[in-house]
Design a protein around this motif. Sequence first.
Motif, PDB file in Angstrom:
ATOM      1  N   LEU A  71       0.839  -1.203   0.000  1.00  0.00           N
ATOM      2  CA  LEU A  71       0.000   0.000   0.000  1.00  0.00           C
ATOM      3  C   LEU A  71       0.874   1.253   0.000  1.00  0.00           C
ATOM      4  CD1 LEU A  71      -2.767   1.394   0.206  1.00  0.00           C
ATOM      5  CD2 LEU A  71      -2.594   1.157   2.703  1.00  0.00           C
ATOM      6  N   PHE A  72       1.978   1.221   0.726  1.00  0.00           N
ATOM      7  CA  PHE A  72       2.895   2.368   0.728  1.00  0.00           C
ATOM      8  C   PHE A  72       3.567   2.548  -0.627  1.00  0.00           C
ATOM      9  CE2 PHE A  72       2.277   2.711   5.214  1.00  0.00           C
ATOM     10  CZ  PHE A  72       2.686   3.995   5.548  1.00  0.00           C
ATOM     11  N   LEU A  73       3.847   1.430  -1.319  1.00  0.00           N
ATOM     12  CA  LEU A  73       4.362   1.546  -2.687  1.00  0.00           C
ATOM     13  C   LEU A  73       3.322   2.220  -3.580  1.00  0.00           C
ATOM     14  CD1 LEU A  73       6.116  -1.903  -3.371  1.00  0.00           C
ATOM     15  CD2 LEU A  73       7.166   0.262  -2.713  1.00  0.00           C
ATOM     16  N   PHE A  74       2.061   1.861  -3.383  1.00  0.00           N
ATOM     17  CA  PHE A  74       0.968   2.482  -4.138  1.00  0.00           C
ATOM     18  C   PHE A  74       0.940   3.991  -3.883  1.00  0.00           C
ATOM     19  CE2 PHE A  74      -3.396   4.104  -3.923  1.00  0.00           C
ATOM     20  CZ  PHE A  74      -3.845   3.849  -5.217  1.00  0.00           C
ATOM     21  N   LEU A  75       1.007   4.383  -2.618  1.00  0.00           N
ATOM     22  CA  LEU A  75       0.977   5.807  -2.271  1.00  0.00           C
ATOM     23  C   LEU A  75       2.194   6.541  -2.831  1.00  0.00           C
ATOM     24  CD1 LEU A  75      -0.231   5.559   1.441  1.00  0.00           C
ATOM     25  CD2 LEU A  75      -1.579   6.278  -0.548  1.00  0.00           C
ATOM     26  N   ALA A  76       3.347   5.861  -2.845  1.00  0.00           N
ATOM     27  CA  ALA A  76       4.568   6.486  -3.358  1.00  0.00           C
ATOM     28  C   ALA A  76       4.465   6.802  -4.845  1.00  0.00           C
ATOM     29  CB  ALA A  76       5.768   5.576  -3.105  1.00  0.00           C
ATOM     30  N   LEU A  78       1.560   7.673  -6.208  1.00  0.00           N
ATOM     31  CA  LEU A  78       0.369   8.509  -6.347  1.00  0.00           C
ATOM     32  C   LEU A  78       0.749   9.976  -6.136  1.00  0.00           C
ATOM     33  CD1 LEU A  78      -2.733   8.234  -6.774  1.00  0.00           C
ATOM     34  CD2 LEU A  78      -2.956   8.209  -4.284  1.00  0.00           C
ATOM     35  N   GLU A  79       0.670  10.755  -7.177  1.00  0.00           N
ATOM     36  CA  GLU A  79       1.104  12.155  -7.114  1.00  0.00           C
ATOM     37  C   GLU A  79       0.322  12.943  -6.065  1.00  0.00           C
ATOM     38  OE1 GLU A  79       1.778  15.977 -10.129  1.00  0.00           O
ATOM     39  OE2 GLU A  79       0.869  14.118 -10.855  1.00  0.00           O
ATOM     40  N   THR A  80      -0.962  12.658  -5.952  1.00  0.00           N
ATOM     41  CA  THR A  80      -1.813  13.371  -4.987  1.00  0.00           C
ATOM     42  C   THR A  80      -1.307  13.199  -3.566  1.00  0.00           C
ATOM     43  OG1 THR A  80      -3.696  12.948  -6.433  1.00  0.00           O
ATOM     44  CG2 THR A  80      -4.192  13.682  -4.197  1.00  0.00           C
ATOM     45  N   PHE A  81      -0.818  12.028  -3.262  1.00  0.00           N
ATOM     46  CA  PHE A  81      -0.295  11.732  -1.921  1.00  0.00           C
ATOM     47  C   PHE A  81       0.845  12.674  -1.571  1.00  0.00           C
ATOM     48  CE2 PHE A  81       2.925   9.311   0.559  1.00  0.00           C
ATOM     49  CZ  PHE A  81       2.216   9.170   1.746  1.00  0.00           C
ATOM     50  N   TRP A  82       1.784  12.868  -2.520  1.00  0.00           N
ATOM     51  CA  TRP A  82       2.928  13.736  -2.259  1.00  0.00           C
ATOM     52  C   TRP A  82       2.521  15.205  -2.216  1.00  0.00           C
ATOM     53  CZ3 TRP A  82       6.824  11.416  -0.247  1.00  0.00           C
ATOM     54  CH2 TRP A  82       7.090  10.080  -0.593  1.00  0.00           C
ATOM     55  N   ILE A  83       1.547  15.569  -3.039  1.00  0.00           N
ATOM     56  CA  ILE A  83       1.056  16.955  -3.015  1.00  0.00           C
ATOM     57  C   ILE A  83       0.496  17.292  -1.639  1.00  0.00           C
ATOM     58  CG2 ILE A  83      -0.724  18.509  -3.901  1.00  0.00           C
ATOM     59  CD1 ILE A  83      -0.380  17.156  -6.634  1.00  0.00           C
ATOM     60  N   ILE A  84      -0.277  16.366  -1.077  1.00  0.00           N
ATOM     61  CA  ILE A  84      -0.858  16.581   0.257  1.00  0.00           C
ATOM     62  C   ILE A  84       0.230  16.686   1.315  1.00  0.00           C
ATOM     63  CG2 ILE A  84      -2.275  15.517   2.068  1.00  0.00           C
ATOM     64  CD1 ILE A  84      -3.983  14.297  -0.179  1.00  0.00           C
ATOM     65  N   ARG A  92      10.274  19.183   1.885  1.00  0.00           N
ATOM     66  CA  ARG A  92      11.485  18.809   2.620  1.00  0.00           C
ATOM     67  C   ARG A  92      11.941  17.406   2.214  1.00  0.00           C
ATOM     68  NH1 ARG A  92      11.884  22.692   6.540  1.00  0.00           N
ATOM     69  NH2 ARG A  92       9.938  23.772   7.046  1.00  0.00           N
ATOM     70  N   PRO A  93      13.241  17.205   1.962  1.00  0.00           N
ATOM     71  CA  PRO A  93      13.749  15.900   1.501  1.00  0.00           C
ATOM     72  C   PRO A  93      13.484  14.767   2.481  1.00  0.00           C
ATOM     73  CG  PRO A  93      15.396  17.621   1.187  1.00  0.00           C
ATOM     74  CD  PRO A  93      14.300  18.224   2.003  1.00  0.00           C
ATOM     75  N   TYR A  94      13.450  15.087   3.787  1.00  0.00           N
ATOM     76  CA  TYR A  94      13.320  14.012   4.776  1.00  0.00           C
ATOM     77  C   TYR A  94      11.917  13.397   4.800  1.00  0.00           C
ATOM     78  CZ  TYR A  94      11.203  17.607   7.788  1.00  0.00           C
ATOM     79  OH  TYR A  94      10.399  18.592   8.286  1.00  0.00           O
ATOM     80  N   ILE A  95      10.949  14.051   4.157  1.00  0.00           N
ATOM     81  CA  ILE A  95       9.592  13.496   4.143  1.00  0.00           C
ATOM     82  C   ILE A  95       9.558  12.158   3.418  1.00  0.00           C
ATOM     83  CG2 ILE A  95       7.241  13.830   3.273  1.00  0.00           C
ATOM     84  CD1 ILE A  95       7.570  16.796   3.773  1.00  0.00           C
ATOM     85  N   SER A  96      10.228  12.096   2.267  1.00  0.00           N
ATOM     86  CA  SER A  96      10.268  10.840   1.519  1.00  0.00           C
ATOM     87  C   SER A  96      11.003   9.765   2.316  1.00  0.00           C
ATOM     88  CB  SER A  96      10.944  11.042   0.164  1.00  0.00           C
ATOM     89  OG  SER A  96      12.259  11.532   0.315  1.00  0.00           O
ATOM     90  N   LEU A  97      11.993  10.174   3.095  1.00  0.00           N
ATOM     91  CA  LEU A  97      12.733   9.222   3.920  1.00  0.00           C
ATOM     92  C   LEU A  97      11.841   8.644   5.022  1.00  0.00           C
ATOM     93  CD1 LEU A  97      15.485   7.935   4.467  1.00  0.00           C
ATOM     94  CD2 LEU A  97      16.002   9.862   5.973  1.00  0.00           C
ATOM     95  N   ILE A  98      11.004   9.490   5.596  1.00  0.00           N
ATOM     96  CA  ILE A  98      10.088   9.021   6.644  1.00  0.00           C
ATOM     97  C   ILE A  98       9.079   8.031   6.070  1.00  0.00           C
ATOM     98  CG2 ILE A  98       8.231   9.730   8.207  1.00  0.00           C
ATOM     99  CD1 ILE A  98       9.755  12.364   8.614  1.00  0.00           C
ATOM    100  N   VAL A  99       8.517   8.358   4.907  1.00  0.00           N
ATOM    101  CA  VAL A  99       7.553   7.467   4.259  1.00  0.00           C
ATOM    102  C   VAL A  99       8.213   6.131   3.930  1.00  0.00           C
ATOM    103  CG1 VAL A  99       6.111   7.109   2.208  1.00  0.00           C
ATOM    104  CG2 VAL A  99       6.168   9.359   3.318  1.00  0.00           C
ATOM    105  N   ALA A 100       9.421   6.203   3.349  1.00  0.00           N
ATOM    106  CA  ALA A 100      10.149   4.978   3.020  1.00  0.00           C
ATOM    107  C   ALA A 100      10.486   4.199   4.283  1.00  0.00           C
ATOM    108  CB  ALA A 100      11.424   5.315   2.257  1.00  0.00           C
ATOM    109  N   GLY A 101      10.827   4.911   5.352  1.00  0.00           N
ATOM    110  CA  GLY A 101      11.166   4.262   6.612  1.00  0.00           C
ATOM    111  C   GLY A 101       9.997   3.459   7.172  1.00  0.00           C
ATOM    112  N   ILE A 102       8.802   4.031   7.118  1.00  0.00           N
ATOM    113  CA  ILE A 102       7.607   3.316   7.590  1.00  0.00           C
ATOM    114  C   ILE A 102       7.372   2.070   6.749  1.00  0.00           C
ATOM    115  CG2 ILE A 102       5.104   3.460   7.886  1.00  0.00           C
ATOM    116  CD1 ILE A 102       5.486   6.482   8.376  1.00  0.00           C
TER     117      ILE A 102
END
Length: 272
Positions: A71-76, A78-84, A92-102
């Motif tokens: 599901l997290f791969l799906f969200l990654a 999904l452009e809307t997910f990142w826009i939100i 901020r660059p660390y946001i993608s790191l947090i998502v990937a970390g989860i």
Amino acid sequence: MNPGSFLKISLLIIFGLSVTALILPRSISGIYTVLLMLAALFIAFLLSLKVGLGYERELRKVFIYLGVFILFLFLANLETFWIILYDLFGPRPYISLIVAGIAYILLITACVNILKITDFTSIQRKEWFVVFFMFVLGNFTIFYFLLNYRLEFTVEVLTQILFRIIDNAIVLMLIPIIFLYRKQSKKDNRESITFTIVITGIIISTIGDYVFEILSKVSHQDLRAEFHTGSLLDSIYIFSYLLIVIGLFVHLNYYKWSMNQIYIDNIDFEFD
């Protein structure tokens, strides 16, 4: 239906779907890529949950955690997910790191639950050689990044390096998981090829872009520009995601199809 025959035909189909992204006109290949990726990942998420609900205890946890990881791969994708996210927290660059970390925590948890039902000492020397080869390949992708680009040690660059380290660590954990699961399944008289296909799809999606970067000599900056455009990189991702779908789908239906095949074979024998 014969599971083996279905897998062989399915592999040809998903290869064709992956290659289609390369031959479509550039104006529609990007849309095709995004829609196919999202559809594949969402279906894989639902299938993984359904497979998990059919098991008890550790195996149930394995597929449920795996499903939420997908599901997290799906969200990654999904452009809307990142826009939100960027609207809420800024670019901020660390946001993608947090998502990937989860997502990685979920995948690691699934792997830990597999290890609870397997014998870790059963890996053979040739299998350790495969693990060592992936270790060398993984470290090469990291050093290639460090040696071939002029790096300014910004948060974004450090994030890229950390991504590579974590991705390689995940792959090094997944390779033994495949060997262990197959052996434990053989001991428990349970099929394992479909789970192997699922994990192979995850491995390809994890390090496929790094291998592509080395072989194509495309810089990591330009690599991002090719994502969701119908590029060869997208084709690799499509293939890996569809591989996960096929593995889960056949896993869900394997025993039902096998029992039907036995029943058909018995009827044929009786008529003979």
